[in-house]
Design an enzyme around this catalytic site. Structure first.
Site, PDB file in Angstrom:
ATOM      1  N   ASN A 193      -1.489   6.323  -9.324  1.00  0.00           N
ATOM      2  CA  ASN A 193      -0.755   7.588  -9.481  1.00  0.00           C
ATOM      3  C   ASN A 193       0.725   7.499  -9.132  1.00  0.00           C
ATOM      4  OD1 ASN A 193      -1.787   7.168  -6.843  1.00  0.00           O
ATOM      5  ND2 ASN A 193      -1.306   9.279  -6.295  1.00  0.00           N
ATOM      6  N   ARG A 194       1.172   6.352  -8.577  1.00  0.00           N
ATOM      7  CA  ARG A 194       2.594   6.244  -8.237  1.00  0.00           C
ATOM      8  C   ARG A 194       2.988   4.773  -8.151  1.00  0.00           C
ATOM      9  NH1 ARG A 194       2.901   5.312  -2.579  1.00  0.00           N
ATOM     10  NH2 ARG A 194       0.893   5.574  -1.529  1.00  0.00           N
ATOM     11  N   ILE A 241       4.073   0.984  -8.366  1.00  0.00           N
ATOM     12  CA  ILE A 241       3.662  -0.124  -9.233  1.00  0.00           C
ATOM     13  C   ILE A 241       2.395   0.214 -10.002  1.00  0.00           C
ATOM     14  CG2 ILE A 241       2.821  -2.508  -9.231  1.00  0.00           C
ATOM     15  CD1 ILE A 241       4.665  -3.030  -6.834  1.00  0.00           C
ATOM     16  N   ARG A 283      -7.088   9.064  -4.378  1.00  0.00           N
ATOM     17  CA  ARG A 283      -7.928   9.638  -3.328  1.00  0.00           C
ATOM     18  C   ARG A 283      -8.176  11.123  -3.560  1.00  0.00           C
ATOM     19  NH1 ARG A 283      -5.370   7.084   2.105  1.00  0.00           N
ATOM     20  NH2 ARG A 283      -3.476   7.257   0.844  1.00  0.00           N
ATOM     21  N   ASP A 287     -12.072   6.402  -3.077  1.00  0.00           N
ATOM     22  CA  ASP A 287     -11.540   5.873  -1.818  1.00  0.00           C
ATOM     23  C   ASP A 287     -12.067   4.456  -1.667  1.00  0.00           C
ATOM     24  OD1 ASP A 287     -10.902   5.157   0.763  1.00  0.00           O
ATOM     25  OD2 ASP A 287     -11.770   6.930   1.716  1.00  0.00           O
ATOM     26  N   VAL A 288     -11.184   3.464  -1.770  1.00  0.00           N
ATOM     27  CA  VAL A 288     -11.631   2.072  -1.782  1.00  0.00           C
ATOM     28  C   VAL A 288     -12.210   1.605  -0.450  1.00  0.00           C
ATOM     29  CG1 VAL A 288     -10.050   1.434  -3.644  1.00  0.00           C
ATOM     30  CG2 VAL A 288      -9.328   1.138  -1.256  1.00  0.00           C
ATOM     31  N   TYR A 343      -0.633  -6.598   7.235  1.00  0.00           N
ATOM     32  CA  TYR A 343      -0.379  -6.515   5.790  1.00  0.00           C
ATOM     33  C   TYR A 343      -0.379  -7.908   5.151  1.00  0.00           C
ATOM     34  CZ  TYR A 343       1.919  -5.059   1.432  1.00  0.00           C
ATOM     35  OH  TYR A 343       2.221  -4.821   0.114  1.00  0.00           O
ATOM     36  N   ILE A 380      10.690  -4.527  -5.017  1.00  0.00           N
ATOM     37  CA  ILE A 380      10.644  -3.766  -6.261  1.00  0.00           C
ATOM     38  C   ILE A 380      11.509  -2.517  -6.122  1.00  0.00           C
ATOM     39  CG2 ILE A 380       9.108  -2.683  -7.949  1.00  0.00           C
ATOM     40  CD1 ILE A 380       8.503  -5.657  -7.431  1.00  0.00           C
TER      41      ILE A 380
END
Length: 236
Positions: free
Chosen positions: A12-13, A15, A35, A49-50, A142, A175
């Site tokens: 939805n946003r 990348i 989500r 939701d992953v 991360y 990016i």
């Protein structure tokens, strides 16, 4: 070109949105997961939701209903950050990032695999980061989550490569997004000075790499890491 059924998580946003738009523009059937279940105008979406196996299963089932068939291409893009110095990072912040970025990608790949095996075709594309291979201070969680995607893709390749299924990683660098645009000018200059290309990438340049890996022409590429970072990480 063969039109495929493509599911983009977190589409939805940023990348993810650029990837979904590029896939649709190329003629593919695209559904995104969010989500909330809300989608940008002109996009089909399902709620997912992953971090929750049942939610992933429901999202795939809903997407398959929209497609009228199995998901053939998964772009595992959904991700979060909870940056912090190693000595101050909480277990909760470490676990949350790995649960979303790494385990979430695993849950999506696992759910997609049955339909891909049956069809003897599949493209699993994991969106990593230059930080996953290059490292980054304050990003132990991360970086670990994003480097783990390489092992995931390569193990899937060993397991399912003989069934027409590929698994690859795209590792973007800096990016052009709302987030990087808000960085102070001197910080942006410092970052760009470290990048051989001397600039940030556009989201469309990342989408182009994903589009190729999803194509029939990329059938013999699997277990690869494709950096889209202007030479910053040198592929390591």
């Amino acid at each position: 070109m063969t039109a495929r059924n493509v599911l983009v998580t977190g589409g939805n946003r940023g990348i993810g949105k650029s990837i979904a738009q590029a896939m649709a523009a190329a003629g593919h059937n695209v559904v995104i997961t969010t989500r909330s279940g809300d989608a940008p105008e002109g996009m089909q979406s399902v709620q997912g939701d992953v971090t929750d196996t049942a939610s992933v299963d429901a999202a795939f089932t809903a997407a398959e209903a929209l497609f009228g068939g199995p998901v053939e291409v998964v772009v595992a893009n959904a991700g979060i950050t909870k940056d912090g110095l190693l000595m101050r990072m909480s277990d909760a912040d470490f676990d949350a990032v790995l649960d979303t970025n790494l385990a979430g990608s695993f849950r999506c790949a696992r759910r997609a695999s049955a339909g891909m095996i049956k069809k003897r075709f599949g493209r699993l594309i994991f969106i990593s980061s230059v930080v996953g291979l290059y490292g980054g201070p304050g990003q132990t969680n991360y970086s670990a989550s994003k480097s783990g995607l390489v092992g995931l893709a390569r193990s899937i390749t060993r397991e399912l490569g003989g069934r027409g299924i590929t698994a690859n990683v795209v590792a973007p660098g800096f990016i052009e997004t709302d987030m990087t645009a808000e960085l102070p000018e001197d910080r942006q200059k410092a970052y760009k000075a470290a990048i051989p290309a001397g600039r940030f990438a556009t989201p469309d340049e990342v989408a182009a790499a994903v589009l190729f890996l999803a194509s029939d022409e990329a059938a013999y590429i699997s277990g690869a890491v494709i950096p889209v970072d202007g030479g910053l990480g040198m592929g390591h």
